[in-house]
Design a protein around this motif. Sequence first.
Motif, PDB file in Angstrom:
ATOM      1  N   PHE A  49     -11.174 -32.981 -49.574  1.00 25.24           N
ATOM      2  CA  PHE A  49     -12.545 -33.351 -49.926  1.00 25.24           C
ATOM      3  C   PHE A  49     -13.370 -32.114 -50.280  1.00 25.24           C
ATOM      4  CE2 PHE A  49     -11.264 -37.156 -47.669  1.00 25.24           C
ATOM      5  CZ  PHE A  49     -11.922 -38.172 -48.350  1.00 25.24           C
ATOM      6  N   SER A  50     -12.751 -30.937 -50.310  1.00 23.15           N
ATOM      7  CA  SER A  50     -13.503 -29.695 -50.491  1.00 23.15           C
ATOM      8  C   SER A  50     -13.921 -29.440 -51.934  1.00 23.15           C
ATOM      9  CB  SER A  50     -12.674 -28.502 -50.003  1.00 23.15           C
ATOM     10  OG  SER A  50     -12.447 -28.582 -48.616  1.00 23.15           O
ATOM     11  N   LYS A  51     -13.153 -29.917 -52.899  1.00 18.39           N
ATOM     12  CA  LYS A  51     -13.378 -29.540 -54.285  1.00 18.39           C
ATOM     13  C   LYS A  51     -14.222 -30.574 -55.020  1.00 18.39           C
ATOM     14  CE  LYS A  51     -10.793 -26.055 -53.274  1.00 18.39           C
ATOM     15  NZ  LYS A  51     -11.424 -24.768 -52.935  1.00 18.39           N
ATOM     16  N   ALA A  52     -13.592 -31.606 -55.568  1.00 18.36           N
ATOM     17  CA  ALA A  52     -14.340 -32.584 -56.357  1.00 18.36           C
ATOM     18  C   ALA A  52     -15.416 -33.278 -55.531  1.00 18.36           C
ATOM     19  CB  ALA A  52     -13.378 -33.621 -56.944  1.00 18.36           C
ATOM     20  N   TYR A  53     -15.130 -33.573 -54.276  1.00 20.80           N
ATOM     21  CA  TYR A  53     -16.080 -34.301 -53.436  1.00 20.80           C
ATOM     22  C   TYR A  53     -17.204 -33.416 -52.896  1.00 20.80           C
ATOM     23  CZ  TYR A  53     -12.903 -38.319 -53.435  1.00 20.80           C
ATOM     24  OH  TYR A  53     -12.126 -39.392 -53.802  1.00 20.80           O
ATOM     25  N   GLY A  54     -17.044 -32.105 -53.001  1.00 19.53           N
ATOM     26  CA  GLY A  54     -18.114 -31.197 -52.611  1.00 19.53           C
ATOM     27  C   GLY A  54     -18.364 -31.079 -51.124  1.00 19.53           C
ATOM     28  N   LEU A  55     -17.319 -31.242 -50.302  1.00 25.13           N
ATOM     29  CA  LEU A  55     -17.488 -31.139 -48.847  1.00 25.13           C
ATOM     30  C   LEU A  55     -16.800 -29.885 -48.292  1.00 25.13           C
ATOM     31  CD1 LEU A  55     -16.926 -34.840 -47.673  1.00 25.13           C
ATOM     32  CD2 LEU A  55     -19.039 -33.722 -48.419  1.00 25.13           C
ATOM     33  N   ALA A  56     -16.808 -28.813 -49.061  1.00 26.00           N
ATOM     34  CA  ALA A  56     -16.086 -27.604 -48.654  1.00 26.00           C
ATOM     35  C   ALA A  56     -16.528 -27.099 -47.286  1.00 26.00           C
ATOM     36  CB  ALA A  56     -16.266 -26.510 -49.704  1.00 26.00           C
ATOM     37  N   GLY A  57     -17.813 -27.215 -46.990  1.00 24.35           N
ATOM     38  CA  GLY A  57     -18.318 -26.702 -45.714  1.00 24.35           C
ATOM     39  C   GLY A  57     -17.998 -27.568 -44.519  1.00 24.35           C
ATOM     40  N   LEU A  58     -17.474 -28.767 -44.732  1.00 28.95           N
ATOM     41  CA  LEU A  58     -17.180 -29.674 -43.621  1.00 28.95           C
ATOM     42  C   LEU A  58     -15.705 -29.708 -43.253  1.00 28.95           C
ATOM     43  CD1 LEU A  58     -19.544 -32.712 -44.300  1.00 28.95           C
ATOM     44  CD2 LEU A  58     -19.823 -30.836 -42.682  1.00 28.95           C
ATOM     45  N   ARG A  59     -14.828 -29.226 -44.135  1.00 23.73           N
ATOM     46  CA  ARG A  59     -13.405 -29.071 -43.846  1.00 23.73           C
ATOM     47  C   ARG A  59     -12.716 -30.390 -43.522  1.00 23.73           C
ATOM     48  NH1 ARG A  59     -12.378 -26.649 -46.432  1.00 23.73           N
ATOM     49  NH2 ARG A  59     -10.494 -25.691 -45.627  1.00 23.73           N
ATOM     50  N   VAL A  60     -12.414 -31.150 -44.548  1.00 20.62           N
ATOM     51  CA  VAL A  60     -11.665 -32.392 -44.399  1.00 20.62           C
ATOM     52  C   VAL A  60     -10.550 -32.424 -45.435  1.00 20.62           C
ATOM     53  CG1 VAL A  60     -11.788 -34.897 -44.152  1.00 20.62           C
ATOM     54  CG2 VAL A  60     -13.866 -33.532 -43.883  1.00 20.62           C
ATOM     55  N   GLY A  61      -9.313 -32.515 -44.967  1.00 18.14           N
ATOM     56  CA  GLY A  61      -8.177 -32.678 -45.851  1.00 18.14           C
ATOM     57  C   GLY A  61      -7.277 -33.766 -45.310  1.00 18.14           C
ATOM     58  N   PHE A  62      -6.322 -34.183 -46.125  1.00 13.23           N
ATOM     59  CA  PHE A  62      -5.404 -35.204 -45.648  1.00 13.23           C
ATOM     60  C   PHE A  62      -4.083 -35.114 -46.383  1.00 13.23           C
ATOM     61  CE2 PHE A  62      -7.749 -37.107 -49.132  1.00 13.23           C
ATOM     62  CZ  PHE A  62      -6.837 -37.901 -49.813  1.00 13.23           C
ATOM     63  N   ALA A  63      -3.070 -35.678 -45.756  1.00 12.09           N
ATOM     64  CA  ALA A  63      -1.748 -35.764 -46.354  1.00 12.09           C
ATOM     65  C   ALA A  63      -1.342 -37.222 -46.440  1.00 12.09           C
ATOM     66  CB  ALA A  63      -0.727 -34.992 -45.529  1.00 12.09           C
ATOM     67  N   VAL A  64      -0.559 -37.535 -47.466  1.00 11.26           N
ATOM     68  CA  VAL A  64       0.071 -38.851 -47.592  1.00 11.26           C
ATOM     69  C   VAL A  64       1.576 -38.605 -47.622  1.00 11.26           C
ATOM     70  CG1 VAL A  64       0.277 -40.960 -48.941  1.00 11.26           C
ATOM     71  CG2 VAL A  64      -1.912 -39.734 -48.873  1.00 11.26           C
TER      72      VAL A  64
END
Length: 379
Positions: free
Chosen positions: A241-256
């Motif tokens: 969520f850091s790039k297109a979604y613009g949440l770089a400062g909140l640190r949210v990623g995921f794996a599928v």
Amino acid sequence: MSEQATPHSATEAPEQPSSQDRNPVMPRLRRALDGIPGYRPGRPAAPGTVTYKLSSNENPYPPLPGVLGEAVRAAESFNRYPDMFCTGLTAALAGRFGVPQSHIATGVGSVGVAQQLLQATAGPGDEVIYAWRSFEAYPILTQISGAASVRVPLTAGEEHDLAAMAAAVTGRTRLIFVCNPNNPTGNLLRRAELERFLDRVPPEVLVVLDEAYREFVRDPQAADGLELYRDRPNVCVLRTFSKAYGLAGLRVGFAVAHEPVAEALRKTALPFGVTQPAQEAAIASLGAEAELLRRVDALVAERDRVLAGLRGQGWTVPEPQGNFVWLRLHEATMDFAAACDEAGVVVRPFPGEGCRVTVGEPEANDLFLAAAAAFRKAG
């Protein structure tokens, strides 16, 4: 007369510390940490000046509509631990991408999930393969795990050499990172070539398709990791969520990934790592997709404008599919970065190799193009 202790005289020298005190024995640390390069984030803009930061591939737009409100609402309860299993976010991701909830694992940014993957798969005596240059966290995370890095050079066209990467697989290989589009060069792997590569990789080797910039891809032949993973149990897809979604400062990623891999990621996750404000912001961002796509389209249009401008100046630039462009500058890298700095834009130099420049707001892109033109003319 009884013996009494006498105080030191004013002129008596104080007791000297022993050699052990001067050179204390330090705790024994893992030798795998020796020589690890520190991760170098993009340098921020100087305070108090009109300078644009184009060094970290950040989204220049503010949070999507409704996102800030959800994060603030969640922050009102930050005296409580967050939902450790990211239940609401996992359900939202499963619905958005059409995958089972058991195939999703979350983490502190996609780089946090990448570290979980290495903890789950690789250790001393194992090998991890990735292209180079690629995302600079790969060698750091690999060395922390104790595994050995196998770096496969990019082709002359700045692309993954998939044939060489497949040939590099040995009985010690545990994981392969494939950054698509590649950071920092921006090149894209297309579905047919990636499928041929995956067909050559043994099924016991995990292939991680790092798709941090997937939303910016416009090539109709591009590989989509979520399509490839469905019938390949050894494929794991990373998103953020850091790039297109613009949440770089909140640190949210995921794996599928298929359930055994996703379950291993949940076991290696930092407990309560993703904060509740971050979880709620991510859920709200998924619900604002129409605005997200509009903003991404605007950034892609700016990317195309920057690319055309650079090529019009005579620069050789790989076809970018992320939110950045790459200039191979070799020994002129640091001079170019300094020239951009003087012009009011901070770029990301890789000494001796080149500069990665984020596509930002139009005013920032104009300054960068002017700096690039002046540098080329002076050179």
